[in-house]
Scaffold this motif. Structure first.
Motif, PDB file in Angstrom:
ATOM      1  N   GLN A  19      -6.695 -11.764  42.739  1.00 17.99           N
ATOM      2  CA  GLN A  19      -7.846 -11.937  41.851  1.00 17.99           C
ATOM      3  C   GLN A  19      -7.565 -11.572  40.403  1.00 17.99           C
ATOM      4  N   VAL A  20      -6.561 -10.728  40.156  1.00 17.08           N
ATOM      5  CA  VAL A  20      -6.313 -10.224  38.804  1.00 17.08           C
ATOM      6  C   VAL A  20      -4.911 -10.619  38.355  1.00 17.08           C
ATOM      7  N   ASN A  21      -4.828 -11.148  37.153  1.00 14.35           N
ATOM      8  CA  ASN A  21      -3.537 -11.477  36.570  1.00 14.35           C
ATOM      9  C   ASN A  21      -3.057 -10.265  35.778  1.00 14.35           C
ATOM     10  N   ILE A  22      -2.081  -9.566  36.334  1.00 11.23           N
ATOM     11  CA  ILE A  22      -1.589  -8.329  35.724  1.00 11.23           C
ATOM     12  C   ILE A  22      -1.039  -8.594  34.325  1.00 11.23           C
ATOM     13  N   ALA A  23      -0.401  -9.737  34.120  1.00 11.57           N
ATOM     14  CA  ALA A  23       0.165 -10.066  32.811  1.00 11.57           C
ATOM     15  C   ALA A  23      -0.911 -10.089  31.730  1.00 11.57           C
ATOM     16  N   GLU A  24      -2.109 -10.514  32.081  1.00 10.37           N
ATOM     17  CA  GLU A  24      -3.205 -10.536  31.101  1.00 10.37           C
ATOM     18  C   GLU A  24      -3.670  -9.129  30.746  1.00 10.37           C
ATOM     19  N   LEU A  25      -3.503  -8.206  31.667  1.00  7.16           N
ATOM     20  CA  LEU A  25      -3.950  -6.834  31.427  1.00  7.16           C
ATOM     21  C   LEU A  25      -2.945  -6.034  30.599  1.00  7.16           C
ATOM     22  N   TYR A  26      -1.682  -6.423  30.619  1.00  7.86           N
ATOM     23  CA  TYR A  26      -0.635  -5.654  29.968  1.00  7.86           C
ATOM     24  C   TYR A  26      -0.716  -5.793  28.453  1.00  7.86           C
ATOM     25  N   ASP A  27      -0.708  -4.659  27.782  1.00  8.00           N
ATOM     26  CA  ASP A  27      -0.711  -4.629  26.314  1.00  8.00           C
ATOM     27  C   ASP A  27       0.332  -3.607  25.892  1.00  8.00           C
ATOM     28  N   GLU A  28       1.433  -4.060  25.320  1.00 11.24           N
ATOM     29  CA  GLU A  28       2.529  -3.157  24.965  1.00 11.24           C
ATOM     30  C   GLU A  28       2.165  -2.200  23.846  1.00 11.24           C
ATOM     31  N   ASN A  29       1.102  -2.466  23.118  1.00  8.36           N
ATOM     32  CA  ASN A  29       0.701  -1.597  22.012  1.00  8.36           C
ATOM     33  C   ASN A  29      -0.310  -0.534  22.409  1.00  8.36           C
TER      34      ASN A  29
END
Length: 89
Positions: free
Chosen positions: A63-73
């Protein structure tokens, strides 16, 4: 937890009390000739079956796209970038 019971003939006269009891979390038995023919239970008992951790994790991953949640900043301003103090040996 079963707290009260009413005969089917009593139920129409006490319908408000019966529904109020169910809303407050009580289970109510309805009887005919002293035998239970129905039971009213709070809606919380209609929850879907619980999953184990791995089932829940798989559903989460679908259900969740982990790549969309990742923020390197996200932690960019948290770490102190100074080299630290000098250590004498």
């Amino acid at each position: 937890m079963i707290n009260k019971q009413y005969s089917i003939t009593q139920a129409p006269n006490y319908w408000y009390d019966i529904m109020r009891g169910v809303e407050q979390g009580y289970s109510i038995k309805l009887t005919r000739n002293s035998e239970v023919v129905a039971m009213l239970v709070p809606a919380q008992y209609e929850q879907p079956p619980k999953q184990n951790f791995w089932q829940a994790l798989e559903i989460f991953r679908q259900q969740v796209n982990i790549a969309e949640l990742y923020d390197e900043n996200v932690f960019s301003d948290v770490r102190d970038r100074c080299p630290g103090r000098e250590v004498l040996l």
